[in-house]
Write a protein that holds these residues in place. Structure first.
Motif, short mmCIF file in Angstrom:
data_model
loop_
_atom_site.label_atom_id
_atom_site.label_comp_id
_atom_site.label_asym_id
_atom_site.label_seq_id
_atom_site.Cartn_x
_atom_site.Cartn_y
_atom_site.Cartn_z
N LYS A 183 -8.43 4.81 -3.47
CA LYS A 183 -7.49 3.80 -2.99
C LYS A 183 -8.11 2.39 -3.04
CE LYS A 183 -6.74 2.67 1.15
NZ LYS A 183 -6.75 1.22 0.86
N SER A 222 -3.77 -0.84 -3.43
CA SER A 222 -3.13 -1.63 -2.37
C SER A 222 -2.93 -3.06 -2.85
CB SER A 222 -4.02 -1.62 -1.12
OG SER A 222 -3.51 -2.53 -0.16
N ALA A 228 2.29 -1.64 -3.17
CA ALA A 228 1.25 -0.86 -3.83
C ALA A 228 1.68 -0.52 -5.24
CB ALA A 228 0.95 0.42 -3.04
N SER A 252 -5.30 -1.23 8.40
CA SER A 252 -4.07 -0.79 7.74
C SER A 252 -4.37 0.10 6.54
CB SER A 252 -3.25 -2.02 7.29
OG SER A 252 -2.75 -2.70 8.42
N GLY A 253 -5.43 -0.22 5.81
CA GLY A 253 -5.84 0.65 4.70
C GLY A 253 -6.24 2.04 5.17
N SER A 255 -5.08 3.49 7.88
CA SER A 255 -3.83 4.16 8.27
C SER A 255 -3.10 4.67 7.04
CB SER A 255 -2.95 3.19 9.05
OG SER A 255 -3.62 2.73 10.21
N THR A 256 -3.18 3.93 5.95
CA THR A 256 -2.61 4.39 4.68
C THR A 256 -3.30 5.67 4.22
OG1 THR A 256 -2.01 2.13 4.03
CG2 THR A 256 -2.23 3.76 2.26
N GLY A 259 -2.00 8.54 6.06
CA GLY A 259 -0.71 8.95 5.52
C GLY A 259 -0.84 9.78 4.26
N ALA A 277 2.54 6.80 3.39
CA ALA A 277 1.27 6.08 3.42
C ALA A 277 1.49 4.60 3.71
CB ALA A 277 0.54 6.28 2.10
N ASN A 278 2.46 4.00 3.04
CA ASN A 278 2.69 2.56 3.22
C ASN A 278 3.32 2.24 4.57
OD1 ASN A 278 2.19 0.68 0.65
ND2 ASN A 278 2.66 2.75 -0.05
N GLY A 281 0.55 2.17 7.09
CA GLY A 281 -0.20 0.93 6.96
C GLY A 281 0.50 -0.24 7.62
#
Length: 310
Positions: A183, A222, A228, A252-253, A255-256, A259, A277-278, A281
């Motif tokens: 990612k 990202s 994304a 936030s990344g 948290s992505t 996800g 995922a988004n 984030g």
């Protein structure tokens, strides 16, 4: 089940100040202390989703004991490997909408500790379906250490998500054992390829089609507020997200990544994975606390994320 790996964890200390004055005394209006490091942010969000998750990595000293106590208090499972060095503190000073960070380097890992963690990791991974490895390597670990972890996990056919940058990621890309997901952000993608990465679809398709990404099922780039761009095997996707009010984008990344891990665990479709995922984030970015999501707005945001095959 998901295993998260944080090789250089920390206690994240946040001081909230009405203003920051240099060369004098500052008194914090609010103080928070939470287990930190990118992998532990992933862990916390997975726990908030109700997933069966365990955290591992290297831990040491009284700071390490405190970190483990805080995880236990939050009912988060953990099985760290003890080291002689002291786990670090990372300080964030919040003032007038700004964030000033002071990050300790962390302990130096001995060759014996590095070797012993490999054995600890191999013993630990067997029941886990997904492994998320996040963040920087501490001093003392070679740049190919993540490649070694992935080689061990690949032998057991685990789905590995790797979220790191620089030399450790380059070493992984050169290795025959590949993670299932990486990612990078746009800047990291430029560093990897040695080419300027623009956010348009054709440029990103060309970059992600380079041989260095062969063997990696998912590459998810990202793009910040622009959403994304993703490649799953031979299929490319553009993800567009709604505008939101950002309180704190840090984490936030991570948290992505949570996800992505949750989606792989439940076998979600490509579109569902990218949306979930988004959304996570974005939910993190709306909170002051790093690595935390309020799921109340999940469905509302999920409907506003658009995924298009390009």
């Amino acid at each position: 089940m998901v295993l998260t790996v944080t090789m250089n964890p920390a206690i994240d200390i946040s001081y909230s100040l009405p203003r920051l004055s240099l060369d004098t005394v500052n008194r914090a209006a609010e103080v928070t202390k939470t287990p930190g490091g990118k992998g532990l942010n992933v862990t916390r969000v997975l726990a908030e989703l109700g997933e069966d998750v365990m955290a591992t990595g290297l831990i040491g000293g009284k700071t390490g004991l405190y970190l483990q106590e805080k995880l236990s208090d939050a009912a988060i499972h953990h099985h760290f490997f003890p080291i002689r060095g002291e786990t670090r503190n990372c300080i964030a000073i919040l003032h007038k909408g700004q964030q000033t960070e002071i990050l300790e380097k962390g302990p130096k890992i001995t060759p014996a500790e590095a070797e012993s963690f490999l054995s600890h990791f191999e013993r630990l991974i067997r029941p886990f379906e997904v492994i998320a490895i996040s963040g920087s390597l501490p001093d003392g670990l070679a740049s190919d250490y993540y490649a070694e972890l992935i080689r061990l996990a690949d032998a057991y056919q685990k789905k590995i998500i790797l979220d790191c940058s620089g030399d450790p990621l380059l070493e992984v890309l050169k290795n025959s054992a590949k993670p299932f997901v990486i990612k990078p952000n746009l800047e990291e993608l430029s560093q990897l390829t040695g080419e300027s990465a623009a956010a348009d679809n054709q440029s990103l398709k060309a970059l992600l089609s380079q041989p260095m990404f062969e063997g990696i099922s998912w590459v998810i780039v990202s793009l910040g507020a622009e959403g994304a761009f993703a490649k799953h095997n031979e299929t490319f996707y553009r993800v567009r997200i709604p505008e939101i009010k950002v309180a704190n984008p840090v984490g936030s990344g991570d948290s992505t990544v949570a996800g992505i891990a949750s989606s792989l665990l439940h076998g979600l479709s490509d579109t569902e994975l990218l949306k979930k995922a988004n959304v996570l984030g974005m939910l993190n970015a709306q909170e002051k606390m790093t690595g935390h999501v309020n799921l109340a707005d999940y469905e509302k945001l999920f409907k506003q994320v658009h995924v298009e095959e390009v």
